[in-house]
Design a protein around this motif. Structure first.
Motif, PDB file in Angstrom:
ATOM      1  N   ASP A  91     -60.177 -14.848  -6.298  1.00  6.15           N
ATOM      2  CA  ASP A  91     -59.443 -15.439  -5.176  1.00  6.15           C
ATOM      3  C   ASP A  91     -58.439 -16.408  -5.780  1.00  6.15           C
ATOM      4  N   PHE A  92     -57.194 -15.950  -5.914  1.00  4.01           N
ATOM      5  CA  PHE A  92     -56.183 -16.770  -6.575  1.00  4.01           C
ATOM      6  C   PHE A  92     -55.797 -17.987  -5.743  1.00  4.01           C
ATOM      7  N   GLN A  93     -55.825 -17.848  -4.436  1.00  3.81           N
ATOM      8  CA  GLN A  93     -55.461 -18.970  -3.572  1.00  3.81           C
ATOM      9  C   GLN A  93     -56.499 -20.090  -3.675  1.00  3.81           C
ATOM     10  N   ALA A  94     -57.773 -19.710  -3.698  1.00 11.21           N
ATOM     11  CA  ALA A  94     -58.840 -20.707  -3.814  1.00 11.21           C
ATOM     12  C   ALA A  94     -59.120 -21.063  -5.264  1.00 11.21           C
ATOM     13  N   ARG A  95     -58.451 -20.379  -6.200  1.00 13.12           N
ATOM     14  CA  ARG A  95     -58.654 -20.584  -7.633  1.00 13.12           C
ATOM     15  C   ARG A  95     -60.145 -20.448  -7.969  1.00 13.12           C
ATOM     16  N   LEU A  96     -60.651 -19.255  -7.635  1.00 16.25           N
ATOM     17  CA  LEU A  96     -62.087 -19.035  -7.747  1.00 16.25           C
ATOM     18  C   LEU A  96     -62.386 -17.593  -8.160  1.00 16.25           C
ATOM     19  N   TRP A  97     -63.374 -17.465  -9.012  1.00 14.95           N
ATOM     20  CA  TRP A  97     -63.926 -16.150  -9.383  1.00 14.95           C
ATOM     21  C   TRP A  97     -65.377 -16.148  -8.924  1.00 14.95           C
ATOM     22  N   VAL A  98     -65.717 -15.181  -8.084  1.00 16.49           N
ATOM     23  CA  VAL A  98     -67.101 -15.050  -7.626  1.00 16.49           C
ATOM     24  C   VAL A  98     -67.699 -13.813  -8.285  1.00 16.49           C
ATOM     25  N   CYS A  99     -68.540 -14.041  -9.277  1.00 17.31           N
ATOM     26  CA  CYS A  99     -69.199 -12.933  -9.960  1.00 17.31           C
ATOM     27  C   CYS A  99     -70.420 -12.535  -9.125  1.00 17.31           C
ATOM     28  N   PRO A 100     -70.475 -11.291  -8.655  1.00 18.71           N
ATOM     29  CA  PRO A 100     -71.556 -10.884  -7.743  1.00 18.71           C
ATOM     30  C   PRO A 100     -72.930 -10.876  -8.397  1.00 18.71           C
ATOM     31  N   ALA A 101     -73.931 -11.025  -7.553  1.00 17.31           N
ATOM     32  CA  ALA A 101     -75.319 -11.142  -8.006  1.00 17.31           C
ATOM     33  C   ALA A 101     -75.757  -9.990  -8.896  1.00 17.31           C
ATOM     34  N   GLU A 102     -75.305  -8.776  -8.583  1.00 20.16           N
ATOM     35  CA  GLU A 102     -75.757  -7.621  -9.348  1.00 20.16           C
ATOM     36  C   GLU A 102     -75.237  -7.625 -10.786  1.00 20.16           C
ATOM     37  N   ARG A 103     -74.256  -8.473 -11.071  1.00 13.42           N
ATOM     38  CA  ARG A 103     -73.736  -8.548 -12.438  1.00 13.42           C
ATOM     39  C   ARG A 103     -74.169  -9.830 -13.153  1.00 13.42           C
ATOM     40  N   MET A 104     -74.964 -10.625 -12.466  1.00  8.06           N
ATOM     41  CA  MET A 104     -75.418 -11.887 -13.045  1.00  8.06           C
ATOM     42  C   MET A 104     -76.851 -11.786 -13.560  1.00  8.06           C
ATOM     43  N   LYS A 105     -77.108 -12.404 -14.685  1.00  5.48           N
ATOM     44  CA  LYS A 105     -78.444 -12.402 -15.280  1.00  5.48           C
ATOM     45  C   LYS A 105     -79.465 -13.016 -14.336  1.00  5.48           C
ATOM     46  N   GLY A 106     -79.055 -14.060 -13.605  1.00  2.00           N
ATOM     47  CA  GLY A 106     -79.975 -14.737 -12.696  1.00  2.00           C
ATOM     48  C   GLY A 106     -80.124 -14.054 -11.349  1.00  2.00           C
ATOM     49  N   GLY A 107     -79.341 -12.999 -11.103  1.00  2.00           N
ATOM     50  CA  GLY A 107     -79.471 -12.263  -9.855  1.00  2.00           C
ATOM     51  C   GLY A 107     -78.904 -12.966  -8.642  1.00  2.00           C
ATOM     52  N   GLU A 108     -78.006 -13.936  -8.845  1.00  2.00           N
ATOM     53  CA  GLU A 108     -77.378 -14.645  -7.731  1.00  2.00           C
ATOM     54  C   GLU A 108     -75.874 -14.718  -7.967  1.00  2.00           C
ATOM     55  N   ASP A 109     -75.101 -14.739  -6.877  1.00  2.00           N
ATOM     56  CA  ASP A 109     -73.659 -14.908  -6.999  1.00  2.00           C
ATOM     57  C   ASP A 109     -73.358 -16.179  -7.785  1.00  2.00           C
ATOM     58  N   HIS A 110     -72.333 -16.114  -8.608  1.00  3.90           N
ATOM     59  CA  HIS A 110     -71.944 -17.304  -9.382  1.00  3.90           C
ATOM     60  C   HIS A 110     -70.455 -17.563  -9.190  1.00  3.90           C
ATOM     61  N   ARG A 111     -70.126 -18.765  -8.719  1.00  4.01           N
ATOM     62  CA  ARG A 111     -68.736 -19.145  -8.506  1.00  4.01           C
ATOM     63  C   ARG A 111     -68.197 -19.852  -9.750  1.00  4.01           C
ATOM     64  N   VAL A 112     -67.079 -19.360 -10.244  1.00  4.16           N
ATOM     65  CA  VAL A 112     -66.447 -19.938 -11.432  1.00  4.16           C
ATOM     66  C   VAL A 112     -65.097 -20.511 -11.028  1.00  4.16           C
ATOM     67  N   PRO A 113     -64.902 -21.827 -11.161  1.00  4.48           N
ATOM     68  CA  PRO A 113     -63.600 -22.415 -10.840  1.00  4.48           C
ATOM     69  C   PRO A 113     -62.557 -22.006 -11.871  1.00  4.48           C
ATOM     70  N   LEU A 114     -61.373 -21.640 -11.407  1.00  2.61           N
ATOM     71  CA  LEU A 114     -60.314 -21.186 -12.295  1.00  2.61           C
ATOM     72  C   LEU A 114     -59.274 -22.289 -12.517  1.00  2.61           C
ATOM     73  N   THR A 115     -58.950 -22.549 -13.758  1.00  3.14           N
ATOM     74  CA  THR A 115     -57.945 -23.550 -14.112  1.00  3.14           C
ATOM     75  C   THR A 115     -56.588 -22.870 -14.272  1.00  3.14           C
ATOM     76  N   GLU A 116     -55.533 -23.669 -14.429  1.00  6.03           N
ATOM     77  CA  GLU A 116     -54.190 -23.125 -14.614  1.00  6.03           C
ATOM     78  C   GLU A 116     -54.126 -22.241 -15.851  1.00  6.03           C
ATOM     79  N   GLU A 117     -54.785 -22.650 -16.918  1.00  6.60           N
ATOM     80  CA  GLU A 117     -54.782 -21.869 -18.151  1.00  6.60           C
ATOM     81  C   GLU A 117     -55.465 -20.524 -17.939  1.00  6.60           C
ATOM     82  N   MET A 118     -56.556 -20.514 -17.195  1.00  3.95           N
ATOM     83  CA  MET A 118     -57.242 -19.257 -16.900  1.00  3.95           C
ATOM     84  C   MET A 118     -56.351 -18.346 -16.060  1.00  3.95           C
TER      85      MET A 118
END
Length: 225
Positions: A91-118
């Motif tokens: 989500d470029f507007q919210a500057r957010l990457w939401v990695c879905p639960a099925e791809r996470m080791k912990g089995g839960e969605d993980h929100r990653v804040p995106l910086t300008e460099e990212m």
């Protein structure tokens, strides 16, 4: 191995080939055998002081593996999470990457804040119009899971693993940023606290994690001492 032996002996008894109690059960109940603890495998990590120079070198390289490794270093994410990244997760507007639960080791969605460099890493890759952000040699297929490691070897960066950059970030967060433990751990998608504590913890501390990632990005990208 003991469980296999126990199963074989139980089957033999059921077929009439032997009688009496299973000796494996008696040995386990007596607890006479020493317990073997598996050694924790530590991924070799780069010292955080070496990251700015390393990152500067990465920025000069046009290869897709370099882009993926830059993003991995900045986000503190696992290799599989980065390589499996699809545009739909961003989500470029919210500057957010939401990695879905099925791809996470912990089995839960993980929100990653995106910086300008990212975002600067990601934006030019849109032109490829691929399903995956970091496309490999085959169309609409991600990079190989060995691509970033092989890049490290080509750069003559020995004794360091891609996964080790998570430890690098964690050391920096503790030693330099003096980040609260729960903020640093959640940035790495680690579970913090007991089951009860997590049940009452409604927040993933996104705002605090965003501030920490901004600070880390500025350091890694050489924008501050």
């Amino acid at each position: 191995m003991a469980q296999r032996i126990k199963t074989v002996l139980d089957v033999a008894r059921s077929k009439g080939f032997r009688s009496g109690e299973n000796p494996v059960t008696a040995i386990k109940d007596a607890q006479v055998l020493p317990k073997v603890k598996a050694k924790v495998k530590h991924h070799k990590a780069m010292h955080w002081k070496d990251v700015p120079a390393f990152y500067a070198d990465l920025k000069t390289r046009p290869a897709m593996a370099a882009k993926a490794l830059m993003f991995t270093c900045l986000t503190g994410s696992r290799t599989g999470e980065v390589l499996g990244l699809r545009w739909a997760e961003l989500d470029f507007q919210a500057r957010l990457w939401v990695c879905p639960a099925e791809r996470m080791k912990g089995g839960e969605d993980h929100r990653v804040p995106l910086t300008e460099e990212m975002l600067a890493i990601l934006e030019p890759l849109k032109a490829m119009q691929s399903e995956y952000v970091f496309e490999g040699q085959k169309r609409n297929k991600p990079l190989s899971n060995m691509a970033m490691l092989m890049l490290l070897r080509r750069m003559s960066v020995e004794g360091v693993t891609v996964h080790g950059f998570r430890s690098t970030f964690r050391d920096w967060a503790s030693e330099v940023a003096n980040a609260r433990r729960e903020v640093a751990e959640m940035s790495l998608a680690h579970q913090v606290g007991s089951d009860v504590e997590r049940a009452y913890a409604r927040s993933d501390l996104l705002d605090k994690r965003r501030a920490l990632m901004e600070q880390w990005t500025k350091f890694a990208a050489g924008h501050q001492a």
